[in-house]
Design an enzyme around this catalytic site. Structure first.
Site, PDB file in Angstrom:
ATOM      1  N   LYS A 112       0.823  -1.220   0.000  1.00 23.13           N
ATOM      2  CA  LYS A 112       0.000   0.000   0.000  1.00 23.13           C
ATOM      3  C   LYS A 112       0.850   1.261   0.000  1.00 23.13           C
ATOM      4  O   LYS A 112       0.443   2.281  -0.551  1.00 23.13           O
ATOM      5  CB  LYS A 112      -0.950   0.007   1.201  1.00 23.13           C
ATOM      6  CG  LYS A 112      -2.095  -0.974   1.058  1.00 23.13           C
ATOM      7  CD  LYS A 112      -3.258  -0.596   1.964  1.00 23.13           C
ATOM      8  CE  LYS A 112      -4.426  -1.548   1.760  1.00 23.13           C
ATOM      9  NZ  LYS A 112      -5.509  -1.307   2.726  1.00 23.13           N
ATOM     10  N   LYS A 195      -4.922 -11.225  -6.365  1.00 26.25           N
ATOM     11  CA  LYS A 195      -6.060 -11.357  -5.452  1.00 26.25           C
ATOM     12  C   LYS A 195      -7.246 -10.539  -5.957  1.00 26.25           C
ATOM     13  O   LYS A 195      -7.052  -9.441  -6.463  1.00 26.25           O
ATOM     14  CB  LYS A 195      -5.608 -10.845  -4.072  1.00 26.25           C
ATOM     15  CG  LYS A 195      -6.568 -11.075  -2.944  1.00 26.25           C
ATOM     16  CD  LYS A 195      -6.063 -10.461  -1.638  1.00 26.25           C
ATOM     17  CE  LYS A 195      -6.191  -8.945  -1.648  1.00 26.25           C
ATOM     18  NZ  LYS A 195      -6.170  -8.326  -0.315  1.00 26.25           N
ATOM     19  N   LYS A 198     -11.077  -4.928  -3.974  1.00 27.75           N
ATOM     20  CA  LYS A 198     -11.938  -3.784  -4.291  1.00 27.75           C
ATOM     21  C   LYS A 198     -11.144  -2.656  -4.922  1.00 27.75           C
ATOM     22  O   LYS A 198     -11.715  -1.768  -5.541  1.00 27.75           O
ATOM     23  CB  LYS A 198     -12.707  -3.286  -3.056  1.00 27.75           C
ATOM     24  CG  LYS A 198     -12.013  -3.391  -1.733  1.00 27.75           C
ATOM     25  CD  LYS A 198     -13.011  -3.196  -0.560  1.00 27.75           C
ATOM     26  CE  LYS A 198     -12.469  -3.779   0.730  1.00 27.75           C
ATOM     27  NZ  LYS A 198     -13.444  -3.931   1.784  1.00 27.75           N
TER      28      LYS A 198
HETATM   29  P1  TYM Z   1     -10.014  -6.254   4.416  1.00 27.29           P
HETATM   30  O1  TYM Z   1     -11.019  -5.199   4.717  1.00 27.29           O
HETATM   31  O2  TYM Z   1      -9.017  -6.012   3.344  1.00 27.29           O
HETATM   32  O3  TYM Z   1     -10.743  -7.598   4.054  1.00 27.29           O
HETATM   33  C1  TYM Z   1     -11.741  -8.130   4.913  1.00 27.29           C
HETATM   34  C2  TYM Z   1     -11.667  -9.642   4.946  1.00 27.29           C
HETATM   35  O4  TYM Z   1     -11.869 -10.185   3.646  1.00 27.29           O
HETATM   36  C3  TYM Z   1     -10.795 -11.063   3.335  1.00 27.29           C
HETATM   37  N1  TYM Z   1     -10.516 -10.983   1.900  1.00 27.29           N
HETATM   38  C4  TYM Z   1     -10.423 -12.047   1.093  1.00 27.29           C
HETATM   39  N2  TYM Z   1     -10.551 -13.363   1.335  1.00 27.29           N
HETATM   40  C5  TYM Z   1     -10.401 -14.200   0.283  1.00 27.29           C
HETATM   41  N3  TYM Z   1     -10.124 -13.767  -0.973  1.00 27.29           N
HETATM   42  C6  TYM Z   1      -9.976 -12.460  -1.253  1.00 27.29           C
HETATM   43  N4  TYM Z   1      -9.736 -12.043  -2.488  1.00 27.29           N
HETATM   44  C7  TYM Z   1     -10.135 -11.524  -0.190  1.00 27.29           C
HETATM   45  N5  TYM Z   1     -10.067 -10.171  -0.104  1.00 27.29           N
HETATM   46  C8  TYM Z   1     -10.306  -9.852   1.171  1.00 27.29           C
HETATM   47  C9  TYM Z   1      -9.628 -10.562   4.154  1.00 27.29           C
HETATM   48  O5  TYM Z   1      -8.658 -11.567   4.345  1.00 27.29           O
HETATM   49  C10 TYM Z   1     -10.306 -10.163   5.435  1.00 27.29           C
HETATM   50  O6  TYM Z   1     -10.513 -11.284   6.275  1.00 27.29           O
HETATM   51  N6  TYM Z   1      -6.790  -5.698   8.169  1.00 27.29           N
HETATM   52  C11 TYM Z   1      -8.075  -6.272   7.788  1.00 27.29           C
HETATM   53  C12 TYM Z   1      -9.235  -5.737   8.615  1.00 27.29           C
HETATM   54  C13 TYM Z   1      -9.062  -5.881  10.091  1.00 27.29           C
HETATM   55  C14 TYM Z   1      -9.144  -7.078  10.839  1.00 27.29           C
HETATM   56  C15 TYM Z   1      -8.946  -6.685  12.208  1.00 27.29           C
HETATM   57  C16 TYM Z   1      -9.364  -8.410  10.516  1.00 27.29           C
HETATM   58  C17 TYM Z   1      -8.812  -4.862  10.967  1.00 27.29           C
HETATM   59  N7  TYM Z   1      -8.755  -5.355  12.247  1.00 27.29           N
HETATM   60  C18 TYM Z   1      -8.949  -7.638  13.225  1.00 27.29           C
HETATM   61  C19 TYM Z   1      -9.363  -9.349  11.552  1.00 27.29           C
HETATM   62  C20 TYM Z   1      -9.169  -8.959  12.894  1.00 27.29           C
HETATM   63  C21 TYM Z   1      -8.324  -5.920   6.331  1.00 27.29           C
HETATM   64  O7  TYM Z   1      -7.790  -4.991   5.791  1.00 27.29           O
HETATM   65  O8  TYM Z   1      -9.273  -6.687   5.756  1.00 27.29           O
END
Ligand code: TYM
Length: 332
Positions: A112, A195, A198
């Site tokens: 990022k 991957k 969004k």
């Molecule tokens: P984020 O918002 O990018 O994504 C949310 C969740 O979706 C999963 N994900 C995917 N899984 C499979 N294939 C994909 N292409 C895909 N894209 C996204 C992510 O693995 C995630 O589980 N840092 C985290 C948010 C967060 C969080 C936390 C998660 C903040 N605090 C505490 C767990 C516990 C994030 O950016 O997810």
């Protein structure tokens, strides 16, 4: 006691990756009877620039997605991170536990921040410390996430371990990532090595949870594939990333294993399999999209659910933060 925490950033719309990798698992874990906390991590969202109106809308839409997919405010605490200040309070403590070197190695930060690290926000760098606080402020033991978040959970474990060691306590549990099912890493429909995200500039690369039936079918029809028929065993998907991805998506949506899917569709051409996948995707996703649209008509009701969720969450997080402050020597 086992406890589940997870979160999603309210940035842009929800993708099929978010659904299969995270939300669908959240619903499974809610059904297990374990205490579950699911957050909209709005403070993580602002580590990259967000327009206030877009952030408000995305937060409510994410909440609508949670509810439409089957999360139940009577069973899970659903809330905004910013409304439970204990997250940021514990994050500060963790800023003083985690090392610069640990954070510099995080691949999400490197991706990022890009080449110009000097210009990245301090928040983007410290992001994983807030994430560790999200989890540990509930003493959560299980964290359902997609593959891409495993490194952050590993860091959370390192922070918990170092805190316990530095203060000579056995206070924070060492949480486990829960990455289960066939679709823990859903890939772009245009490029099987990337991957599904969004932030991908190509709209055809992802299925959004708000896409209508025609859009879903069209994106699947146009998904990149190779010319061969589907194999009858999972080993036949090696070196075929696009084929593997579509089979994984099918398995994730149908709650089947990859082997079970291939037992049914092995030998079929993509011209036959793609319409099957499109039909399955539409049947699973369009009821969720319709329910999201319905919920979004009453944002006051969504806000009320989130306020209630934040209140529940604070009853758990508050005492854990106080105990943390006692351990480190803060005078009350
Ligand atoms: P984020 O918002 O990018 O994504 C949310 C969740 O979706 C999963 N994900 C995917 N899984 C499979 N294939 C994909 N292409 C895909 N894209 C996204 C992510 O693995 C995630 O589980 N840092 C985290 C948010 C967060 C969080 C936390 C998660 C903040 N605090 C505490 C767990 C516990 C994030 O950016 O997810």
């Amino acid at each position: 006691v086992p406890r589940v925490f997870s979160g999603i950033q309210p940035t842009g719309g929800l993708t099929l990756g978010n659904y299969l990798g995270a939300i669908k698992r959240f619903v499974d874990m809610q059904a297990s009877g374990i205490e579950t906390f699911y957050c909209m991590v709005d403070l993580h969202a602002i580590t990259t620039p967000q327009k206030p109106d877009d952030l408000r809308r995305a937060t409510r839409e994410l909440a609508a997605g949670y509810l439409a997919a089957g999360l139940d405010p009577a069973k899970s605490s659903l809330f905004n991170q910013s409304q439970v200040p204990e997250h940021t309070q514990l994050a500060w403590v963790f800023n003083c536990v985690a090392r610069m070197g640990w954070l510099s190695r995080m691949t999400q930060f490197k991706d990022k921040a890009g080449k110009n690290r000097e210009a990245a926000s301090v928040g983007l760098f410290a992001y994983p410390n807030l994430m560790a606080a999200d989890i540990l402020v509930y003493h959560a033991t299980h964290v359902p996430v997609g593959e891409d978040q495993k490194q952050h959970i590993e860091l959370t474990r390192d922070i918990a371990t170092k805190f316990n060691h530095d203060y000579g306590v056995d206070f924070f549990p060492i949480p486990e990532p829960v990455t289960e099912g066939a679709a823990t890493r859903v890939m772009s429909l245009r490029d099987g090595s990337k991957k599904m995200s969004k932030s991908d500039p190509s709209a055809a690369s992802r299925i959004n949870m708000t896409d209508d039936s025609d859009m879903i079918s069209q994106k699947i029809r146009k998904a990149k594939t190779d010319p061969d028929a589907l194999p009858s065993e999972a080993s036949g998907l090696n070196e075929r990333p696009e084929a593997r991805n579509l089979v994984n998506i099918y398995a994730g949506l149908a709650d089947m294993t990859v082997d079970a899917v291939l037992a049914d569709v092995g030998g079929k051409e993509f011209s036959v399999f793609k319409p099957m996948l499109a039909e399955l995707a539409v049947s699973k996703l369009s009821p969720i999209a319709a329910e999201m649209a319905r919920l979004m008509q009453d944002t006051a009701e969504i806000d009320k659910i989130l306020r209630q969720g934040a209140q529940n969450a604070r009853t758990v997080a508050g005492p854990i933060l106080e105990k943390t402050y006692d351990i480190i020597g803060m005078v009350r």
